[in-house]
Design a protein around this motif. Structure first.
Motif, PDB file in Angstrom:
ATOM      1  N   LEU A 224     -18.087   8.974   6.922  1.00 46.38           N
ATOM      2  CA  LEU A 224     -17.361   8.630   5.689  1.00 46.38           C
ATOM      3  C   LEU A 224     -15.917   8.243   6.006  1.00 46.38           C
ATOM      4  O   LEU A 224     -15.368   7.306   5.411  1.00 46.38           O
ATOM      5  N   ARG A 225     -15.344   8.981   6.961  1.00 45.82           N
ATOM      6  CA  ARG A 225     -13.954   8.665   7.348  1.00 45.82           C
ATOM      7  C   ARG A 225     -13.854   7.262   7.945  1.00 45.82           C
ATOM      8  O   ARG A 225     -12.885   6.547   7.699  1.00 45.82           O
ATOM      9  N   VAL A 226     -14.868   6.916   8.744  1.00 40.27           N
ATOM     10  CA  VAL A 226     -14.871   5.566   9.345  1.00 40.27           C
ATOM     11  C   VAL A 226     -14.898   4.512   8.232  1.00 40.27           C
ATOM     12  O   VAL A 226     -14.163   3.519   8.266  1.00 40.27           O
ATOM     13  N   GLU A 227     -15.725   4.765   7.224  1.00 40.90           N
ATOM     14  CA  GLU A 227     -15.808   3.823   6.094  1.00 40.90           C
ATOM     15  C   GLU A 227     -14.468   3.719   5.365  1.00 40.90           C
ATOM     16  O   GLU A 227     -14.032   2.629   4.994  1.00 40.90           O
ATOM     17  N   ILE A 228     -13.852   4.879   5.169  1.00 40.75           N
ATOM     18  CA  ILE A 228     -12.551   4.891   4.478  1.00 40.75           C
ATOM     19  C   ILE A 228     -11.535   4.080   5.283  1.00 40.75           C
ATOM     20  O   ILE A 228     -10.796   3.253   4.751  1.00 40.75           O
ATOM     21  N   ARG A 229     -11.528   4.335   6.588  1.00 39.52           N
ATOM     22  CA  ARG A 229     -10.569   3.636   7.466  1.00 39.52           C
ATOM     23  C   ARG A 229     -10.798   2.130   7.406  1.00 39.52           C
ATOM     24  O   ARG A 229      -9.850   1.346   7.318  1.00 39.52           O
ATOM     25  N   ARG A 230     -12.071   1.732   7.466  1.00 36.28           N
ATOM     26  CA  ARG A 230     -12.384   0.298   7.414  1.00 36.28           C
ATOM     27  C   ARG A 230     -11.864  -0.326   6.118  1.00 36.28           C
ATOM     28  O   ARG A 230     -11.273  -1.404   6.120  1.00 36.28           O
ATOM     29  N   ALA A 231     -12.126   0.384   5.024  1.00 38.63           N
ATOM     30  CA  ALA A 231     -11.687  -0.145   3.720  1.00 38.63           C
ATOM     31  C   ALA A 231     -10.175  -0.282   3.675  1.00 38.63           C
ATOM     32  O   ALA A 231      -9.644  -1.275   3.157  1.00 38.63           O
ATOM     33  N   ILE A 232      -9.480   0.697   4.244  1.00 35.93           N
ATOM     34  CA  ILE A 232      -8.012   0.652   4.229  1.00 35.93           C
ATOM     35  C   ILE A 232      -7.502  -0.506   5.088  1.00 35.93           C
ATOM     36  O   ILE A 232      -6.582  -1.237   4.690  1.00 35.93           O
ATOM     37  N   VAL A 233      -8.110  -0.667   6.263  1.00 36.27           N
ATOM     38  CA  VAL A 233      -7.695  -1.773   7.150  1.00 36.27           C
ATOM     39  C   VAL A 233      -7.925  -3.111   6.457  1.00 36.27           C
ATOM     40  O   VAL A 233      -7.071  -4.012   6.493  1.00 36.27           O
ATOM     41  N   ARG A 234      -9.076  -3.207   5.764  1.00 41.22           N
ATOM     42  CA  ARG A 234      -9.363  -4.449   5.022  1.00 41.22           C
ATOM     43  C   ARG A 234      -8.288  -4.695   3.968  1.00 41.22           C
ATOM     44  O   ARG A 234      -7.779  -5.805   3.823  1.00 41.22           O
ATOM     45  N   GLU A 235      -7.951  -3.654   3.249  1.00 45.15           N
ATOM     46  CA  GLU A 235      -6.934  -3.785   2.189  1.00 45.15           C
ATOM     47  C   GLU A 235      -5.591  -4.194   2.764  1.00 45.15           C
ATOM     48  O   GLU A 235      -4.872  -5.012   2.193  1.00 45.15           O
ATOM     49  N   ARG A 236      -5.247  -3.579   3.904  1.00 38.24           N
ATOM     50  CA  ARG A 236      -3.962  -3.909   4.538  1.00 38.24           C
ATOM     51  C   ARG A 236      -3.918  -5.380   4.929  1.00 38.24           C
ATOM     52  O   ARG A 236      -2.909  -6.050   4.747  1.00 38.24           O
ATOM     53  N   ARG A 237      -5.048  -5.854   5.493  1.00 41.48           N
ATOM     54  CA  ARG A 237      -5.108  -7.259   5.912  1.00 41.48           C
ATOM     55  C   ARG A 237      -4.921  -8.172   4.700  1.00 41.48           C
ATOM     56  O   ARG A 237      -4.146  -9.120   4.726  1.00 41.48           O
ATOM     57  N   THR A 238      -5.614  -7.837   3.642  1.00 45.90           N
ATOM     58  CA  THR A 238      -5.511  -8.645   2.415  1.00 45.90           C
ATOM     59  C   THR A 238      -4.076  -8.627   1.896  1.00 45.90           C
ATOM     60  O   THR A 238      -3.545  -9.648   1.483  1.00 45.90           O
ATOM     61  N   LYS A 239      -3.475  -7.431   1.957  1.00 45.91           N
ATOM     62  CA  LYS A 239      -2.107  -7.282   1.464  1.00 45.91           C
ATOM     63  C   LYS A 239      -1.155  -8.174   2.240  1.00 45.91           C
ATOM     64  O   LYS A 239      -0.239  -8.781   1.676  1.00 45.91           O
ATOM     65  N   ARG A 240      -1.375  -8.217   3.569  1.00 43.55           N
ATOM     66  CA  ARG A 240      -0.502  -9.060   4.406  1.00 43.55           C
ATOM     67  C   ARG A 240      -0.704 -10.542   4.096  1.00 43.55           C
ATOM     68  O   ARG A 240       0.212 -11.333   4.203  1.00 43.55           O
ATOM     69  N   LEU A 241      -1.932 -10.894   3.737  1.00 43.41           N
ATOM     70  CA  LEU A 241      -2.241 -12.304   3.499  1.00 43.41           C
ATOM     71  C   LEU A 241      -1.694 -12.805   2.163  1.00 43.41           C
ATOM     72  O   LEU A 241      -1.420 -13.987   2.007  1.00 43.41           O
ATOM     73  N   ILE A 242      -1.553 -11.889   1.221  1.00 47.44           N
ATOM     74  CA  ILE A 242      -1.197 -12.304  -0.147  1.00 47.44           C
ATOM     75  C   ILE A 242       0.092 -13.131  -0.209  1.00 47.44           C
ATOM     76  O   ILE A 242       0.104 -14.211  -0.805  1.00 47.44           O
TER      77      ILE A 242
ATOM     78  N   GLN B 279     -14.908   8.776  -0.973  1.00 49.25           N
ATOM     79  CA  GLN B 279     -14.299   7.625  -0.298  1.00 49.25           C
ATOM     80  C   GLN B 279     -13.294   6.924  -1.204  1.00 49.25           C
ATOM     81  O   GLN B 279     -12.180   6.608  -0.803  1.00 49.25           O
ATOM     82  N   GLU B 280     -13.711   6.710  -2.433  1.00 50.53           N
ATOM     83  CA  GLU B 280     -12.844   6.000  -3.382  1.00 50.53           C
ATOM     84  C   GLU B 280     -11.567   6.809  -3.637  1.00 50.53           C
ATOM     85  O   GLU B 280     -10.481   6.234  -3.772  1.00 50.53           O
ATOM     86  N   THR B 281     -11.707   8.133  -3.702  1.00 49.95           N
ATOM     87  CA  THR B 281     -10.532   8.982  -3.932  1.00 49.95           C
ATOM     88  C   THR B 281      -9.504   8.788  -2.825  1.00 49.95           C
ATOM     89  O   THR B 281      -8.308   8.590  -3.094  1.00 49.95           O
ATOM     90  N   PHE B 282      -9.965   8.810  -1.582  1.00 51.88           N
ATOM     91  CA  PHE B 282      -9.009   8.683  -0.476  1.00 51.88           C
ATOM     92  C   PHE B 282      -8.480   7.253  -0.351  1.00 51.88           C
ATOM     93  O   PHE B 282      -7.330   7.053   0.059  1.00 51.88           O
ATOM     94  N   ILE B 283      -9.300   6.287  -0.709  1.00 51.42           N
ATOM     95  CA  ILE B 283      -8.805   4.899  -0.668  1.00 51.42           C
ATOM     96  C   ILE B 283      -7.714   4.716  -1.730  1.00 51.42           C
ATOM     97  O   ILE B 283      -6.672   4.119  -1.475  1.00 51.42           O
TER      98      ILE B 283
END
Lengths: 233, 203
Positions: free
Chosen positions: A65-83, B68-72
């Motif tokens: 689950l942590r790996v998934e969270i990390r991936r989602a955050i990295v994706r968001e960061r990339r998008t944020k930089r692109l905006i 997951q959504e909470t931590f995101i």
């Protein structure tokens, strides 16, 4: 004994939400009513169940689950930089698109600083005159839009070599001719003096008047030209 | 005995203070963009958040999604998190909101379904010995919780699972303490009545 209305009070008692007087009343009731005592015991039992973590919480693969969270955050960061880059690119595209559309439709607005403010009764300042030979506006060739908005005057700001004569019934005055070039000023003064010396009735042919209405309703350009097409200094 | 109790309390307070300090440090590192520090915060809270989400949603898969959504969401709003305060209540607020959103999306937050287990448990033939493992008890508890209105369920769980005061629960749910007090007691009564109706299924 119907103790249903008493149940909520017992729940408040279990929760420690009653004042001292009510606590005493509930405790007295619980001593005398076995059904309510059982109910209160049940509430305590439920509390234990609620406080016990669910068995599944120790079986979950939190690492995954942590790996998934990390991936989602990295994706968001990339998008944020692109905006910002995307926004800049989009605004450039929009600006280019608007400019292209206006060029096509001949609607590029003239900046206020470049609009010559010429009034009847006032001479045209040489510094703001167009090159009559180069600018089709002065010759009156450029078609005017039905709404009267003028196209741009590319050579605005050029000094000296071209110009028109304000000669439609009103003569130019010496005070209204500001110029930085002494030679030009002298020539202009000479010209104005000569104009003043000639009576209106002796003027050879009435000049052509070209009115240019700008984007600013308070500014109208009036260009005067002799019919021979020879421009004056 | 009193000395031992005092010593135990002091040790627990020290542990709590230590955890708060380390959490604050992790938080400030995470705010500077340190993903490893953020992951350590996740490790500190993941079990509690998962447990709360599991009982709020009633499903393991939904609880995983909610966690997951909470931590995101927390990462998105890191700048708003006060490093000087405990992160727990803030995370519980987000968890409750996420679970509510999930429930709305799946249109079942207000349903009163009997869990598969609860349906089986109602049938004595399925549970002839009347015995109930911890897992079955949990399943029954979740079936009971799902009969509660959303706010009552959240109030009861925050109070019992997380040990929050009435005022803290009220802040998290955006209600008044009086309302929360009433919601918690009503939830207790309803849950007890649910279990009483299925008496015998729980050992």
């Amino acid at each position: 004994m119907n103790c249903l209305p008493f149940e909520e009070r017992i729940a408040l008692y279990v929760d420690g939400a009653l004042d001292r007087h009510e606590v005493r009343l509930v405790e007295e009731h619980l001593r005398s009513c076995s059904a309510c005592a059982e109910f209160a015991d049940g509430l305590e039992y439920d509390r234990i169940g609620l406080r016990t973590p669910p068995p599944e919480s120790s079986e979950v693969d939190y690492g995954a689950l942590r790996v998934e969270i990390r991936r989602a955050i990295v994706r968001e960061r990339r998008t944020k930089r692109l905006i910002p880059a995307l926004l800049i690119a989009a605004s450039i595209l929009i600006a280019v698109g608007i400019a292209a559309m206006r060029m096509v439709s001949g609607r590029i607005p003239v900046p206020q600083s470049q609009i010559a403010q010429v009034k009847v009764g006032q001479a045209v300042p040489p510094a703001t005159l167009s090159k009559s030979g180069a600018d089709p506006l002065v010759r009156g060739r450029r078609p005017r839009r039905p709404d009267g908005i003028s196209p741009s005057i590319d050579s605005m700001g050029d000094s000296g070599s071209g110009g028109t004569r304000a000669d439609q019934g009103v003569r130019p005055t010496m005070e209204s001719v500001p110029t930085a070039d002494p030679a030009l000023e002298a020539a202009l003064r000479e010209f104005i003096a000569a104009e003043e010396a000639v009576p209106d009735s002796l003027s050879p042919v009435p000049p052509i008047e070209i009115r240019i209405v700008t984007g600013d309703p308070n500014v109208i350009l009036i260009l005067l030209q002799e019919t021979s097409g020879v421009s004056n200094e | 005995v009193a000395d031992v109790a005092v010593a135990d309390t002091v040790v627990r307070m020290d542990e709590h203070a230590e955890r708060e300090t380390s959490e604050a440090q992790l938080l400030s590192r995470a705010k500077r963009g340190d993903l490893d520090a953020f992951e350590q915060i996740v490790v500190l809270h993941e079990r509690r958040i998962f447990g709360l989400a599991l009982r709020l949603t009633g499903s393991v898969e939904d609880a995983k999604d909610a966690m997951q959504e909470t931590f995101i969401r927390m990462h998105r709003k890191l700048a708003q998190v006060d490093a000087g305060r405990a992160l727990g209540p803030w995370l519980y607020t987000v968890t409750v909101n996420v679970c509510r959103d999930l429930g709305r999306v799946r249109q079942r937050s207000r349903l009163i379904p009997m869990d598969e287990w609860a349906a089986r448990a109602a049938d004595p033939a399925a549970n002839p010995e009347g015995l109930c493992s911890g897992r079955e008890r949990e399943s029954h508890l979740r079936a009971g919780l799902r009969t509660l209105p959303e706010k009552e369920r959240a109030a009861l769980l925050l109070r019992e699972m997380e040990g929050l005061s009435t005022d803290e629960v009220a802040r998290i749910l955006g209600s008044s303490p009086a309302t929360v007090r009433s919601q918690i007691s009503m939830a207790r009564v309803k849950l007890r009545r649910f279990f009483a109706r299925h008496r015998g299924e729980i050992a």
